[in-house]
Design a protein around this motif. Structure first.
Motif, PDB file in Angstrom:
ATOM      1  N   ALA A  16      32.798  18.251   7.976  1.00  0.00           N
ATOM      2  CA  ALA A  16      33.562  16.455   8.780  1.00  0.00           C
ATOM      3  C   ALA A  16      33.241  15.787   9.939  1.00  0.00           C
ATOM      4  CB  ALA A  16      34.832  16.824   9.904  1.00  0.00           C
ATOM      5  N   ASP A  17      31.427  15.449   9.967  1.00  0.00           N
ATOM      6  CA  ASP A  17      30.120  15.405  11.033  1.00  0.00           C
ATOM      7  C   ASP A  17      29.527  14.663  10.155  1.00  0.00           C
ATOM      8  OD1 ASP A  17      31.426  16.840  13.440  1.00  0.00           O
ATOM      9  OD2 ASP A  17      29.703  17.994  13.384  1.00  0.00           O
ATOM     10  N   ASN A  18      29.725  15.123   8.802  1.00  0.00           N
ATOM     11  CA  ASN A  18      28.858  14.281   7.595  1.00  0.00           C
ATOM     12  C   ASN A  18      29.732  12.454   6.865  1.00  0.00           C
ATOM     13  OD1 ASN A  18      26.514  15.469   8.240  1.00  0.00           O
ATOM     14  ND2 ASN A  18      27.131  16.438   6.589  1.00  0.00           N
ATOM     15  N   GLN A  19      30.831  13.002   7.352  1.00  0.00           N
ATOM     16  CA  GLN A  19      31.703  11.665   6.828  1.00  0.00           C
ATOM     17  C   GLN A  19      31.250  10.110   7.606  1.00  0.00           C
ATOM     18  OE1 GLN A  19      35.941  12.707   6.548  1.00  0.00           O
ATOM     19  NE2 GLN A  19      35.874  13.889   5.189  1.00  0.00           N
ATOM     20  N   LYS A  20      31.240   9.501   6.822  1.00  0.00           N
ATOM     21  CA  LYS A  20      31.463   8.327   7.608  1.00  0.00           C
ATOM     22  C   LYS A  20      32.260   7.563   7.527  1.00  0.00           C
ATOM     23  CE  LYS A  20      27.302   7.096   4.080  1.00  0.00           C
ATOM     24  NZ  LYS A  20      26.647   5.953   3.185  1.00  0.00           N
ATOM     25  N   VAL A  21      32.483   6.594   8.823  1.00  0.00           N
ATOM     26  CA  VAL A  21      33.480   7.087   9.535  1.00  0.00           C
ATOM     27  C   VAL A  21      33.412   4.833   9.724  1.00  0.00           C
ATOM     28  CG1 VAL A  21      35.002   6.502  12.019  1.00  0.00           C
ATOM     29  CG2 VAL A  21      33.989   8.582  11.194  1.00  0.00           C
ATOM     30  N   MET A  22      34.861   4.135   9.254  1.00  0.00           N
ATOM     31  CA  MET A  22      34.423   3.077   9.147  1.00  0.00           C
ATOM     32  C   MET A  22      35.223   2.380  10.763  1.00  0.00           C
ATOM     33  SD  MET A  22      34.659   1.814   6.004  1.00  0.00           S
ATOM     34  CE  MET A  22      35.036   0.650   5.740  1.00  0.00           C
ATOM     35  N   PRO A  23      34.250   1.479  10.853  1.00  0.00           N
ATOM     36  CA  PRO A  23      34.468   1.178  11.895  1.00  0.00           C
ATOM     37  C   PRO A  23      35.810   0.435  12.494  1.00  0.00           C
ATOM     38  CG  PRO A  23      32.813  -0.915  10.995  1.00  0.00           C
ATOM     39  CD  PRO A  23      33.450   0.463   9.452  1.00  0.00           C
ATOM     40  N   PHE A  24      36.598  -0.760  11.267  1.00  0.00           N
ATOM     41  CA  PHE A  24      37.389  -1.197  11.247  1.00  0.00           C
ATOM     42  C   PHE A  24      38.616   0.108  10.456  1.00  0.00           C
ATOM     43  CE2 PHE A  24      35.566  -5.420  11.824  1.00  0.00           C
ATOM     44  CZ  PHE A  24      35.271  -4.749  13.617  1.00  0.00           C
ATOM     45  N   GLY A  25      39.840  -0.218  10.507  1.00  0.00           N
ATOM     46  CA  GLY A  25      41.021   0.445  10.151  1.00  0.00           C
ATOM     47  C   GLY A  25      41.676  -0.579   9.264  1.00  0.00           C
ATOM     48  N   ARG A  26      43.030  -0.086   8.718  1.00  0.00           N
ATOM     49  CA  ARG A  26      43.271  -1.113   8.030  1.00  0.00           C
ATOM     50  C   ARG A  26      43.922  -2.295   8.391  1.00  0.00           C
ATOM     51  NH1 ARG A  26      48.737  -0.372   4.323  1.00  0.00           N
ATOM     52  NH2 ARG A  26      48.360  -1.739   2.713  1.00  0.00           N
ATOM     53  N   MET A  27      44.114  -2.416  10.089  1.00  0.00           N
ATOM     54  CA  MET A  27      45.610  -2.665  10.569  1.00  0.00           C
ATOM     55  C   MET A  27      43.679  -3.972  10.744  1.00  0.00           C
ATOM     56  SD  MET A  27      47.723  -3.563  11.470  1.00  0.00           S
ATOM     57  CE  MET A  27      48.902  -5.128  12.338  1.00  0.00           C
ATOM     58  N   ASN A  28      43.137  -3.614  10.836  1.00  0.00           N
ATOM     59  CA  ASN A  28      41.978  -4.765  11.318  1.00  0.00           C
ATOM     60  C   ASN A  28      41.861  -6.234  10.500  1.00  0.00           C
ATOM     61  OD1 ASN A  28      40.945  -2.119  12.888  1.00  0.00           O
ATOM     62  ND2 ASN A  28      40.485  -3.897  14.228  1.00  0.00           N
ATOM     63  N   TYR A  29      41.984  -5.303   8.691  1.00  0.00           N
ATOM     64  CA  TYR A  29      41.449  -5.629   8.302  1.00  0.00           C
ATOM     65  C   TYR A  29      43.078  -7.257   7.703  1.00  0.00           C
ATOM     66  CZ  TYR A  29      37.162  -3.829   7.140  1.00  0.00           C
ATOM     67  OH  TYR A  29      35.921  -3.161   7.246  1.00  0.00           O
ATOM     68  N   ILE A  30      43.916  -6.444   8.030  1.00  0.00           N
ATOM     69  CA  ILE A  30      45.457  -7.790   7.780  1.00  0.00           C
ATOM     70  C   ILE A  30      45.229  -8.261   8.403  1.00  0.00           C
ATOM     71  CG2 ILE A  30      47.575  -7.232   8.172  1.00  0.00           C
ATOM     72  CD1 ILE A  30      47.679  -4.040   6.711  1.00  0.00           C
ATOM     73  N   LEU A  31      44.480  -7.672   9.359  1.00  0.00           N
ATOM     74  CA  LEU A  31      44.728  -9.300  11.119  1.00  0.00           C
ATOM     75  C   LEU A  31      43.472 -10.539  10.586  1.00  0.00           C
ATOM     76  CD1 LEU A  31      45.391  -6.692  14.141  1.00  0.00           C
ATOM     77  CD2 LEU A  31      47.151  -8.499  13.089  1.00  0.00           C
ATOM     78  N   VAL A  32      42.606  -9.857  10.125  1.00  0.00           N
ATOM     79  CA  VAL A  32      41.750 -10.872   9.772  1.00  0.00           C
ATOM     80  C   VAL A  32      42.045 -11.654   8.876  1.00  0.00           C
ATOM     81  CG1 VAL A  32      39.006 -10.513   8.804  1.00  0.00           C
ATOM     82  CG2 VAL A  32      39.765  -9.432  10.596  1.00  0.00           C
ATOM     83  N   ILE A  33      42.614 -11.378   7.737  1.00  0.00           N
ATOM     84  CA  ILE A  33      42.976 -11.956   6.768  1.00  0.00           C
ATOM     85  C   ILE A  33      44.330 -13.321   6.930  1.00  0.00           C
ATOM     86  CG2 ILE A  33      44.480 -11.642   4.420  1.00  0.00           C
ATOM     87  CD1 ILE A  33      43.468  -9.311   4.091  1.00  0.00           C
ATOM     88  N   VAL A  34      45.241 -12.295   8.256  1.00  0.00           N
ATOM     89  CA  VAL A  34      46.088 -13.382   8.835  1.00  0.00           C
ATOM     90  C   VAL A  34      45.210 -14.416   9.255  1.00  0.00           C
ATOM     91  CG1 VAL A  34      48.313 -13.767  10.105  1.00  0.00           C
ATOM     92  CG2 VAL A  34      48.285 -11.935   8.824  1.00  0.00           C
ATOM     93  N   GLY A  35      44.459 -14.240  10.298  1.00  0.00           N
ATOM     94  CA  GLY A  35      43.412 -14.979  11.124  1.00  0.00           C
ATOM     95  C   GLY A  35      42.788 -16.346  10.407  1.00  0.00           C
TER      96      GLY A  35
END
Length: 91
Positions: A16-35
């Motif tokens: 679990a420690d080796n898994q890459k963590v995305m800095p943004f979640g799904r909601m962040n990307y949705i808000l970027v597209i709306v903006g």
């Protein structure tokens, strides 16, 4: 005389420690597209109002859509982009 020098052992890590963590979640990307959509819509609403004849004044340049609505949409889009960057999802 020579002392045994112990090397520090590497810490064991879980899968679990080796898994890459995305800095943004799904909601962040949705808000970027709306903006981006709000900014693009604001600039699209600013288009036009010119005159084919430079000797004729066109009042269409100074209507509500171009002077008020479009800049408000562009600013709202930038605010949404800032919120999208700072948005923290559920952990």
């Amino acid at each position: 005389m020579a002392k045994d020098i112990k090397k520090p052992q590497a810490k064991t890590t879980d899968a679990a420690d080796n898994q890459k963590v995305m800095p943004f979640g799904r909601m962040n990307y949705i808000l970027v597209i709306v903006g981006i959509a709000l900014i693009a819509l604001g600039f699209i609403l600013m288009i036009g109002g010119g005159s084919s004849n430079p000797d004729v004044f066109n009042e269409e340049m100074f209507n509500f859509r171009r002077l008020t609505l479009a800049p408000i949409l562009v600013l709202a889009g930038f605010v949404v982009e800032i919120v999208a960057i700072f948005w923290k999802g559920k952990k």
